[in-house]
Motif scaffolding. Structure first.
Motif, mmCIF file in Angstrom:
data_model
loop_
_atom_site.group_PDB
_atom_site.id
_atom_site.type_symbol
_atom_site.label_atom_id
_atom_site.label_comp_id
_atom_site.label_asym_id
_atom_site.label_seq_id
_atom_site.Cartn_x
_atom_site.Cartn_y
_atom_site.Cartn_z
ATOM 1 N N ALA A 1 -8.378 6.641 11.110
ATOM 2 C CA ALA A 1 -7.238 6.403 12.150
ATOM 3 C C ALA A 1 -7.885 5.369 13.274
ATOM 4 C CB ALA A 1 -6.723 7.498 12.616
ATOM 5 N N ASP B 1 1.763 6.564 15.599
ATOM 6 C CA ASP B 1 3.092 6.190 15.481
ATOM 7 C C ASP B 1 4.007 5.769 16.418
ATOM 8 O OD1 ASP B 1 3.171 8.718 16.239
ATOM 9 O OD2 ASP B 1 3.788 9.671 14.132
ATOM 10 N N THR C 1 -0.497 4.069 8.458
ATOM 11 C CA THR C 1 -1.369 5.165 8.924
ATOM 12 C C THR C 1 -1.533 4.951 10.380
ATOM 13 O OG1 THR C 1 -3.200 6.432 8.477
ATOM 14 C CG2 THR C 1 -3.459 4.177 8.173
ATOM 15 N N VAL D 1 -5.511 12.304 9.723
ATOM 16 C CA VAL D 1 -5.238 11.095 9.659
ATOM 17 C C VAL D 1 -6.512 10.266 9.260
ATOM 18 C CG1 VAL D 1 -4.112 8.786 10.296
ATOM 19 C CG2 VAL D 1 -3.098 10.872 10.991
ATOM 20 N N LYS E 1 0.281 10.358 18.369
ATOM 21 C CA LYS E 1 0.453 10.760 17.155
ATOM 22 C C LYS E 1 1.585 11.995 17.330
ATOM 23 C CE LYS E 1 0.019 11.386 12.388
ATOM 24 N NZ LYS E 1 0.906 10.580 11.725
ATOM 25 N N PHE F 1 0.897 2.517 12.832
ATOM 26 C CA PHE F 1 1.552 3.227 11.749
ATOM 27 C C PHE F 1 2.301 2.026 11.170
ATOM 28 C CE2 PHE F 1 4.745 5.289 9.373
ATOM 29 C CZ PHE F 1 4.162 6.104 8.621
ATOM 30 N N ARG F 2 3.242 1.492 11.908
ATOM 31 C CA ARG F 2 4.032 0.542 11.354
ATOM 32 C C ARG F 2 3.811 -0.825 10.876
ATOM 33 N NH1 ARG F 2 10.028 0.793 14.516
ATOM 34 N NH2 ARG F 2 9.943 3.230 14.836
#
Length: 262
Positions: free
Chosen positions: A96, A122, A119, A93, A30, A114-115
């Motif tokens: 997560a 990443d 969330t 977050v 992250k 994330f993608r």
């Protein structure tokens, strides 16, 4: 002596999860904070979800960064009930991470990407290669092969591409995609858009619209090494255009993309 199975070594839980051990070294971050670093991840397939995700032994997770979720997404992820918020890189977050309600996976924690979900963590790495959207399925192949077939593409009766030098991309579970050199395409009929998508097997694609159809043409300007042969070539969604190969008109396939490109 280590004996490797010759068949798919996937286990099934009573909850309907499929899972198997992976030998890949996986890290998730992250921002600049490494949240998980594991040489013993497991791949998990949830019911009716075609792509896998990773779960990790707790010992490989920075549990000091996890907090019991304030608003747990109870019931998602095959009935999971235990969720965690992540406090890292100066932010919080929600949801997560979570644990699956399966005895086989007790002691493992999964994370959002994330993608894929918008969330979660990443940046993800398998060995030293960054991967995107979701883990690569070890039981799926993606092969890009130079061809000499005669490929013609029409949209609403108008010929927009014709070539004898396509690159054919074969991807498990999807129709053959025909990647066509730009010199064999009516580029004057295409309009570039700002749409992009990420694929863990191919890379980041850019898109064009044509004939009133949005984002039905795409290309990988910098593809991953395994499909380097498609670099700069353009492909059309078989689901939305008429493709003729060696004189045979192909039927429009029904795929997960059908509803978005028709």
């Amino acid at each position: 002596m280590t004996t490797f199975p010759t068949a798919r070594d996937v286990r099934t839980t009573p909850e309907g999860l499929l899972w198997e051990p992976s030998e890949r070294w996986v890290r998730g971050r992250k921002g600049d904070v490494t949240v998980v670093d594991s040489r013993h991840p497991v791949l998990v397939w949830e019911p009716d979800v075609p792509v896998p995700l990773y779960a990790f032994p707790r010992a490989d997770v920075r549990e000091d960064l996890l907090r019991p979720a304030k608003n747990p997404a109870t019931g998602t992820h095959t009935g999971s009930r235990i969720f965690y918020d992540l406090e890292a890189d100066g932010g919080l977050v929600e949801n997560a991470a979570w644990t699956f309600p399966a005895a086989d996976l007790a002691g493992h924690i999964a994370f959002a990407w994330f993608r894929r979900w918008g969330t979660g963590l990443d940046h993800w790495y398998e060995e030293e290669e960054e991967i995107f959207v979701h883990p690569r399925d070890p039981h799926k192949r993606v092969d890009a092969m130079a061809g000499s077939r005669h490929v013609r593409v029409e949209i609403d009766g108008t010929a927009v591409a014709e070539t004898r030098h396509p690159v054919l991309l074969f991807e498990t579970g999807l129709p053959t995609r025909y990647y066509i050199p730009r010199e064999d395409i009516r580029l004057d009929l295409l309009e570039a858009t700002d749409h992009h998508t990420d694929c863990p097997y191919k890379g980041t694609a850019e898109y064009w619209s044509t004939g009133g159809h949005a984002n039905i043409v795409w290309s990988y300007p910098d593809p991953l090494p395994a499909v380097a042969a498609v670099k700069g070539l353009l492909a059309f969604f078989n689901e939305a255009v008429d493709i003729t190969v060696d004189g045979e008109r192909l039927e429009r396939p029904v795929t997960p993309f059908t509803g978005t490109v028709e």
